[in-house]
Design a protein around this motif. Structure first.
Motif, PDB file in Angstrom:
ATOM      1  N   LEU A  57      56.657  86.713 -41.839  1.00 42.90           N
ATOM      2  CA  LEU A  57      56.982  87.414 -40.529  1.00 42.90           C
ATOM      3  C   LEU A  57      56.676  86.379 -39.492  1.00 42.90           C
ATOM      4  N   CYS A  60      58.582  83.408 -39.456  1.00 41.89           N
ATOM      5  CA  CYS A  60      59.829  83.659 -38.679  1.00 41.89           C
ATOM      6  C   CYS A  60      59.856  83.684 -37.112  1.00 41.89           C
ATOM      7  N   LEU A  61      58.295  84.184 -36.435  1.00 42.06           N
ATOM      8  CA  LEU A  61      58.314  84.282 -35.149  1.00 42.06           C
ATOM      9  C   LEU A  61      58.056  82.988 -34.633  1.00 42.06           C
ATOM     10  N   THR A 135      64.165  90.127 -44.143  1.00 47.90           N
ATOM     11  CA  THR A 135      64.130  89.285 -43.241  1.00 47.90           C
ATOM     12  C   THR A 135      65.349  89.180 -42.188  1.00 47.90           C
ATOM     13  N   LEU A 138      64.176  90.771 -39.102  1.00 45.67           N
ATOM     14  CA  LEU A 138      63.338  89.957 -38.381  1.00 45.67           C
ATOM     15  C   LEU A 138      64.023  89.003 -37.513  1.00 45.67           C
ATOM     16  N   GLY A 142      64.110  89.440 -33.480  1.00 41.88           N
ATOM     17  CA  GLY A 142      63.806  88.224 -32.666  1.00 41.88           C
ATOM     18  C   GLY A 142      64.812  87.666 -31.755  1.00 41.88           C
ATOM     19  N   VAL A 163      58.110  91.421 -29.327  1.00 43.00           N
ATOM     20  CA  VAL A 163      58.784  91.307 -30.931  1.00 43.00           C
ATOM     21  C   VAL A 163      57.869  91.792 -32.049  1.00 43.00           C
ATOM     22  N   TYR A 167      58.436  94.649 -35.244  1.00 40.71           N
ATOM     23  CA  TYR A 167      58.409  94.066 -36.478  1.00 40.71           C
ATOM     24  C   TYR A 167      57.621  94.819 -37.578  1.00 40.71           C
ATOM     25  N   THR A 170      59.290  96.835 -40.583  1.00 40.01           N
ATOM     26  CA  THR A 170      59.852  96.083 -41.446  1.00 40.01           C
ATOM     27  C   THR A 170      58.809  95.571 -42.525  1.00 40.01           C
ATOM     28  N   SER A 201      69.405  97.511 -37.436  1.00 42.34           N
ATOM     29  CA  SER A 201      69.260  96.306 -36.627  1.00 42.34           C
ATOM     30  C   SER A 201      70.501  95.627 -36.642  1.00 42.34           C
TER      31      SER A 201
END
Length: 218
Positions: A57, A60-61, A135, A138, A142, A163, A167, A170, A201
């Motif tokens: 996570l 990905c951020l 993902t 995510l 994002g 965000v 998250y 998830t 999403s």
């Protein structure tokens, strides 16, 4: 749309926000955990699903602020907004490019990092499945956050604050799928919830992101 996806993939790698940065961060998180909690195999095995999901996570951020920022800075976003392609499709392609360059490599390497945390043998398959299902949400969430903060100077911190709360569902169900799979328990309920979050999403947020972009581009 394919040309736009290919262009975004090239931009992601040229800007240094490709899979290398996310993989390096993911690896650092996983390696540091045993130093913090100790080398006990049983403890590491118990917390492995949650640690791997948190690492994925946060990785990905890292690159979310570059999803739309590069196009905003060079004026490409204004041109894309006036193109025949719907803005919803453009946002979807950008989410897809982010997933391919950031999340997909994490999914591939996650079993190897699971070995470092002594993840039980039954958890590897469910870890990969949960990451594959979770993902995409995510990346889409994002991208919505990036659309909200596009054009703001130093908007990376604000983007993270917006965000991260989105998250949480998830993260909860993704880690629960991996945990139950590692323990040999039934995974149907959290797996369906995780798939539902990703599906919702993908169905809703591209339209919300496009609407926000239209407001910001006025």
């Amino acid at each position: 749309m394919i040309a736009l996806l290919y262009r975004d993939l090239q931009l992601a790698f040229r800007a240094g926000g490709g899979f290398g940065l996310g993989l390096a961060f993911f690896l650092i998180v996983v390696v540091l955990v045993p130093f913090a909690v100790g080398p006990q195999s049983e403890l590491l095995a118990r917390i492995a699903p949650g640690v791997l999901w948190i690492g994925a996570l946060l990785a990905c951020l890292l690159s979310l602020d570059r999803v739309l920022a590069l196009d905003w800075e060079d004026g490409s976003l204004d041109l894309l907004a006036t193109a025949p392609l719907p803005l919803e499709a453009i946002v979807t392609m950008k989410s897809c490019a982010h997933w391919i360059t950031t999340a997909l490599p994490l999914v591939v390497i996650s079993p190897l990092l699971g070995v470092l945390l002594h993840l039980p043998g039954g958890g590897y398959l469910w870890l990969v499945i949960s990451l594959l299902l979770g993902t995409p949400a995510l990346s889409v969430i994002g991208t919505f956050g990036a659309a909200l903060t596009v054009g703001l100077k130093r908007g990376g911190l604000l983007l993270s604050l917006l965000v991260l709360p989105l998250y949480v569902p998830t993260l909860i169900f993704g880690a629960e799928v991996a945990r139950r799979g590692a323990a040999g328990l039934a995974v149907e309920t959290p797996l369906l919830m995780l798939a539902g979050i990703s599906a919702a999403s993908l169905a809703v947020l591209p339209f919300a992101s496009a609407a926000v972009l239209r407001i910001n581009l006025r």
